[in-house]
Design a protein around this motif. Structure first.
Motif, PDB file in Angstrom:
ATOM      1  N   ALA B 146       0.831  -1.207   0.000  1.00  0.00           N
ATOM      2  CA  ALA B 146       0.000   0.000   0.000  1.00  0.00           C
ATOM      3  C   ALA B 146       0.866   1.258   0.000  1.00  0.00           C
ATOM      4  N   LEU B 147       1.975   1.229   0.751  1.00  0.00           N
ATOM      5  CA  LEU B 147       2.819   2.425   0.837  1.00  0.00           C
ATOM      6  C   LEU B 147       3.539   2.712  -0.475  1.00  0.00           C
ATOM      7  N   CYS B 148       3.631   1.692  -1.344  1.00  0.00           N
ATOM      8  CA  CYS B 148       4.239   1.905  -2.660  1.00  0.00           C
ATOM      9  C   CYS B 148       3.451   2.910  -3.498  1.00  0.00           C
ATOM     10  N   LEU B 149       2.230   3.237  -3.084  1.00  0.00           N
ATOM     11  CA  LEU B 149       1.454   4.256  -3.794  1.00  0.00           C
ATOM     12  C   LEU B 149       1.843   5.657  -3.339  1.00  0.00           C
ATOM     13  N   GLU B 150       2.720   5.765  -2.334  1.00  0.00           N
ATOM     14  CA  GLU B 150       2.986   7.048  -1.678  1.00  0.00           C
ATOM     15  C   GLU B 150       1.663   7.754  -1.379  1.00  0.00           C
ATOM     16  N   PRO B 151       0.831   7.117  -0.565  1.00  0.00           N
ATOM     17  CA  PRO B 151      -0.540   7.613  -0.422  1.00  0.00           C
ATOM     18  C   PRO B 151      -0.636   8.888   0.416  1.00  0.00           C
ATOM     19  N   LYS B 152      -1.692   9.650   0.121  1.00  0.00           N
ATOM     20  CA  LYS B 152      -2.053  10.775   0.985  1.00  0.00           C
ATOM     21  C   LYS B 152      -2.966  10.270   2.092  1.00  0.00           C
ATOM     22  N   VAL B 153      -3.735   9.226   1.735  1.00  0.00           N
ATOM     23  CA  VAL B 153      -4.662   8.638   2.695  1.00  0.00           C
ATOM     24  C   VAL B 153      -4.402   7.136   2.726  1.00  0.00           C
ATOM     25  N   LEU B 154      -4.328   6.588   3.939  1.00  0.00           N
ATOM     26  CA  LEU B 154      -4.100   5.149   4.079  1.00  0.00           C
ATOM     27  C   LEU B 154      -5.259   4.549   4.868  1.00  0.00           C
ATOM     28  N   LEU B 155      -5.877   3.515   4.305  1.00  0.00           N
ATOM     29  CA  LEU B 155      -6.979   2.838   4.980  1.00  0.00           C
ATOM     30  C   LEU B 155      -6.479   1.497   5.499  1.00  0.00           C
ATOM     31  N   LEU B 156      -6.551   1.300   6.800  1.00  0.00           N
ATOM     32  CA  LEU B 156      -6.044   0.065   7.404  1.00  0.00           C
ATOM     33  C   LEU B 156      -7.190  -0.691   8.055  1.00  0.00           C
ATOM     34  N   ASP B 157      -7.447  -1.910   7.585  1.00  0.00           N
ATOM     35  CA  ASP B 157      -8.545  -2.688   8.146  1.00  0.00           C
ATOM     36  C   ASP B 157      -7.998  -3.800   9.047  1.00  0.00           C
ATOM     37  N   GLU B 158      -8.148  -3.611  10.333  1.00  0.00           N
ATOM     38  CA  GLU B 158      -7.676  -4.559  11.349  1.00  0.00           C
ATOM     39  C   GLU B 158      -6.264  -5.082  11.075  1.00  0.00           C
ATOM     40  N   PRO B 159      -5.300  -4.179  11.032  1.00  0.00           N
ATOM     41  CA  PRO B 159      -3.935  -4.601  10.690  1.00  0.00           C
ATOM     42  C   PRO B 159      -3.278  -5.459  11.768  1.00  0.00           C
ATOM     43  N   THR B 160      -3.797  -5.447  12.983  1.00  0.00           N
ATOM     44  CA  THR B 160      -3.114  -6.209  14.039  1.00  0.00           C
ATOM     45  C   THR B 160      -3.802  -7.533  14.339  1.00  0.00           C
TER      46      THR B 160
END
Lengths: 293, 234
Positions: B146-160
């Protein structure tokens, strides 16, 4: 002729069948694997390739090689365009629903077949081979063109494998195949990928047909056998596995050749279908398929 | 820079999932969505990504309307998504998963190096099939992709979800780092203890509605809202 050379001839004939079958089945397998749909009209794209090959080659006067070259470039392109048209106007609109797609492609099958009957007619027509030489073995001479078919098919299979595993477009196709929703979240235009894959599938079948028309004449009903055999190959090889598709095509093609030469073509079809039944019972994911997660 | 979700309604068939749900997140801010299973948190993220079409309402990023945008164009606006359960292309190698992330917005080697610096463990695994990574490594790859997009907004769904404590800490650190870089983050969680250390604001979701949005300070020492919307035992 002794048994040895006779068997060698049978294997050669089988290899020609296998080469053409591998291309046709690979087209079906790609569409099946990436789009998760069954294209019942696949055999008609094969038939269209053959019929158009006759049409293009008969338009060009002069050496048969030029006519054939025009045919092998143009016929798959036209078939690809027709496939995109079918995909955009029908499959996309039914949202690639698996059951609806089967019914819709049965419809497409009959439309293409009847259009071919109307405009091409019920005759079987030959296309002249582009090359005309014989390879002389100690026991018999063999058509050089048939060896060209085997080589051309091998090159196309390698090219497809290269595109799928070594290029950007191949990566996009594989990502779409494994998880189309996540692919969209990474800016992959899934419905455009579908259109291209559907076209490539049809073009592979059409190319196989152009290769075979100098050996087997073009006829509007010729799509049935390639469709049946492609299904057999895709089921045995395993869904979405290129390697499996090619191996299964070689098994089915060569056994078809050998059994047809020594016994009858009907027995070859009976055994191939029996093999499918056994694979479905004992190893439903196919010989090289992955178990669905 | 602001992502704004205003009064969206979505349904699967006859079942309405989101009812007039609204959210807002700004650059350098972590908004956490808390709620029970089935409250509509994942659907809200999918709606932002264009994977679920809202029947009404609007979603916009810096005034650019995303509501009717085709799903494959949304990431090009600079929104990256780490789905629940990671959803890696598990048959593809680690390198290929990263490549797909880079291709999404045409990013190159610089981005790749920067992302891999955040998750150095992936460097040793580049040729491995991503489905064979450990759970924590898979989560890192999902973040990296996801970070490869160099995002302005990051959506994280239950990452842990399902990770061991050291991995949870690593994910939390990277979230903090991204916030410092000015990324707007929407974090979906079910466990309040995973949220309190990183969130700026918390939105409580119940039955597809945003019930309350509070600053995270309000929750320190007073978990009554958590008990109300998420349940006791969290």
């Amino acid at each position: 002729m002794d048994f040895g050379p006779y068997l060698f001839l049978a294997v050669l004939e089988g290899t020609v069948t296998a080469a053409v079958l591998a291309l046709t089945a690979l087209g079906l397998s790609l569409v099946f694997g990436v789009m998760r749909i069954v294209n019942v009209a696949h055999g008609e794209f094969f038939m269209l390739g053959a019929v158009l090959a006759w049409w293009f080659s008969s338009m060009v006067s002069g050496s048969p090689a030029i006519g054939f070259l025009v045919a092998i470039v143009m016929a798959p392109l036209v078939v690809g365009a027709i496939a995109v048209l079918c995909e955009r106007t029908v499959l996309k609109r039914i949202n690639y629903d698996p059951e609806a797609t089967i019914v819709a492609t049965i419809g497409i099958l009959y439309i293409i077949q009847q259009l071919a009957l109307t405009f091409y007619g019920a005759d079987a027509r030959p296309v002249q081979a582009p090359v005309n030489f014989r390879v002389v073995f100690p026991w018999f001479g063999y058509s050089g063109y048939k060896l060209v078919v085997i080589a051309a098919s091998a090159v196309l299979l390698l090219a497809t494998w290269f595109v799928l595993t070594r290029t950007r477009f191949g990566l996009i196709m594989r990502a779409t195949q494994f998880d189309s929703e996540t692919a969209q979240a990474f800016a992959i235009p899934v419905d455009r990928v579908y259109a291209v894959v559907f076209a490539i599938g049809a073009m592979l079948a059409a190319t196989a047909a152009v290769l075979i028309v100098p050996i087997q004449q073009a006829h509007y009903l010729m799509g049935g056998d390639p469709l049946l055999l492609s299904f057999i190959v895709v089921i045995i090889g395993g869904l979405g596995s290129i390697f499996g598709t090619v191996v299964a095509a070689i098994i089915i093609g060569i056994s078809d050749g050998v059994i047809s030469v020594f016994f009858t073509p009907t027995l070859a079809k009976i055994l191939a279908t029996l093999l499918v039944a056994l694979v479905l019972v004992l190893r439903p994911q196919g010989l090289f398929g992955k178990t669905p997660r | 820079m602001v992502l704004e979700v205003r009064d969206i309604n979505t349904s699967y068939g006859d079942v309405q999932i989101l009812r007039d749900l609204s959210l807002k997140v700004e650059a350098g801010e972590v908004l956490c969505m808390l709620g029970r299973n089935g409250a509509g948190k994942t659907t809200a993220l999918k709606a932002i990504m264009g994977l679920v079409r809202p029947r009404s309402g609007s979603i916009s990023l810096d005034g650019v309307e995303l509501t009717a945008m085709p799903a494959h164009k949304v990431p090009k606006q600079g929104i990256a998504y780490v789905p629940q359960g990671r959803r890696l292309f598990s048959e593809l190698s680690v390198a290929e998963n990263i490549e797909i992330g880079l291709m999404a917005r045409g990013k190159g080697r610089d981005t790749r190096d920067r992302v891999l610096n955040l998750f150095p463990v992936l460097n040793e695994r580049m040729k491995q099939r991503s489905g064979t990574l450990s759970g924590g490594e898979q989560q890192m790859l999902a973040m990296a992709r996801a970070l490869c997009l160099e995002p302005k907004v990051l959506l994280l769904d239950e990452p842990t979800e399902g990770l061991m404590p050291s991995m949870i800490a690593a994910i939390r650190d990277s979230v903090t780092e991204l916030r410092a870089q000015g990324v707007a983050i929407i974090l979906v969680e079910q466990r309040v203890d995973a949220v309190l250390p990183v969130a700026d604001r918390v939105a409580f979701i119940e039955n597809g509605r945003t019930r309350d949005t509070v600053d995270v300070e309000t929750l320190h020492g007073d978990l009554s809202l958590v008990h109300k919307y998420v349940g006791v035992g969290h």
